[in-house]
Design a protein around this motif. Structure first.
Motif, PDB file in Angstrom:
ATOM      1  N   CYS A 170       0.858  -1.183   0.000  1.00 18.96           N
ATOM      2  CA  CYS A 170       0.000   0.000   0.000  1.00 18.96           C
ATOM      3  C   CYS A 170       0.894   1.233   0.000  1.00 18.96           C
ATOM      4  O   CYS A 170       1.870   1.307   0.750  1.00 18.96           O
ATOM      5  N   CYS A 206      -6.691  -1.996   0.255  1.00 19.53           N
ATOM      6  CA  CYS A 206      -5.745  -2.180   1.347  1.00 19.53           C
ATOM      7  C   CYS A 206      -6.525  -2.608   2.582  1.00 19.53           C
ATOM      8  O   CYS A 206      -7.397  -1.868   3.047  1.00 19.53           O
ATOM      9  N   SER A 226      -5.719  -2.670   5.592  1.00 18.54           N
ATOM     10  CA  SER A 226      -5.502  -1.820   6.756  1.00 18.54           C
ATOM     11  C   SER A 226      -6.151  -0.443   6.613  1.00 18.54           C
ATOM     12  O   SER A 226      -6.767   0.058   7.542  1.00 18.54           O
ATOM     13  N   CYS A 227      -5.997   0.166   5.460  1.00 16.50           N
ATOM     14  CA  CYS A 227      -6.500   1.532   5.279  1.00 16.50           C
ATOM     15  C   CYS A 227      -7.994   1.594   4.968  1.00 16.50           C
ATOM     16  O   CYS A 227      -8.622   2.641   5.133  1.00 16.50           O
ATOM     17  N   ARG A 251       0.273   3.976   1.192  1.00 17.44           N
ATOM     18  CA  ARG A 251       0.092   4.762   2.413  1.00 17.44           C
ATOM     19  C   ARG A 251       0.689   4.068   3.638  1.00 17.44           C
ATOM     20  O   ARG A 251       1.332   4.694   4.470  1.00 17.44           O
ATOM     21  N   CYS A 252       0.482   2.723   3.765  1.00 16.73           N
ATOM     22  CA  CYS A 252       0.874   2.051   5.005  1.00 16.73           C
ATOM     23  C   CYS A 252       1.798   0.845   4.802  1.00 16.73           C
ATOM     24  O   CYS A 252       2.293   0.276   5.762  1.00 16.73           O
TER      25      CYS A 252
HETATM   26 ZN   LIG Z   1      -2.798   0.866   3.531  1.00 18.91          ZN
END
Ligand SMILES: [Zn+2]
Length: 272
Positions: free
Chosen positions: A247, A267, A269-270, A249-250
């Motif tokens: 991802c 994702c 997580s996001c 972002r993360c």
């Molecule tokens: Zn993410």
């Protein structure tokens, strides 16, 4: 598969070059791309003069001075190519050819022929137009307007976004990119999207579409703009086609899940 940004790119390219062009003849090589009027299509266009080229949803719309409209849905592999000659070297699957009075030609080329050309007389257009939902780049596509629709639907939000009668022009690629930006998992039921998330989603849809238009669309396999060029947005995709990659972002690996026969990327997580 061409979505709103690809249709917008083609329309913007063609508009200044097709204005006031007069159709003198039509060659139909493959009738299966004709939605309406079907047989008779070739006789209905000659004599018409182009007023302008625009877009409605994922469709390129050629408007004539008599207020008739030719709606072109590019399907999976359709291309509209304006050529200075009656043909073009790189168009080997021309389904329909419009010959123009000035010697140029507008070619509808389509390898797989899932595309559709539909001619509407002025009085027929409003009904077709009304079948399509809100234009995501128009002023009336507000967070409240989006929320009013999502709260009445129990379908997964990704599927909701693909429904052209709700929001017109968004397909799988940009729906998934917008959902990533809004932090909403594609499988979430539309009526579980909160007011704050609807605002993020509305903004995400507009941002991703505008960025894609600025990059002349995304090229997968056969999409080309009206000049035959590939789109430049593909390297900017954050989830689509990125299964197993981190991802942006993360760093969590992007997941792919088949949702109603089409891949959804997200994702874990996001996106909740
Ligand atoms: Zn993410």
């Amino acid at each position: 598969m061409p979505e709103l940004p690809e249709a917008e790119t083609i329309a913007r390219d063609l508009h200044p070059r097709l204005q006031e062009a007069k159709v003198t003849a039509v060659d139909v090589h493959h009738e299966d791309v004709l939605g309406r009027p079907g047989t008779g299509f070739g006789d209905a266009l000659p004599g018409r003069v182009v007023a302008g080229v625009g877009r409605r949803g994922k469709n390129v719309v050629i408007a004539f001075q008599d207020e008739g409209r030719l709606l072109v849905n590019l399907g999976m592999t359709g291309r509209l190519v304006l050529s200075d000659a009656p043909g073009a070297a790189d168009c080997r699957h021309v389904a329909v050819r419009l010959l123009l009075q000035d010697g140029r030609s507008l070619l509808y080329d389509d390898v797989r022929r899932f595309g559709l050309l539909e001619l509407f007389e002025p009085e027929e257009w409003p009904a077709r137009d009304a079948e399509l939902g809100l234009e995501p780049l128009a002023d009336d596509f507000t967070a409240d307007a989006l929320r009013d629709m999502t709260r009445r639907s129990r379908t997964p939000i990704r599927n909701f976004l693909l429904d052209q009668s709700k929001v017109a022009g968004v397909g799988n690629i940009y729906a998934l990119e917008a959902l990533f930006r809004a932090g909403i998992r594609p499988t979430r039921r539309a009526n579980r999207v909160t007011r704050a998330e609807a605002t993020s989603l509305r903004n995400g849809i507009r941002d991703v579409l505008e960025e894609a238009i600025a990059n002349r669309g995304t090229t997968f396999s056969d999409y080309r703009d009206a000049a035959g060029e590939r789109g430049g947005f593909e390297p900017l995709l954050q989830v689509y086609g990125r299964e197993g990659r981190p991802c942006t972002r993360c760093g969590t690996a992007i997941k792919r899940k088949v949702l109603t026969n089409r891949s959804a990327f997200y994702c874990p997580s996001c996106q909740r």
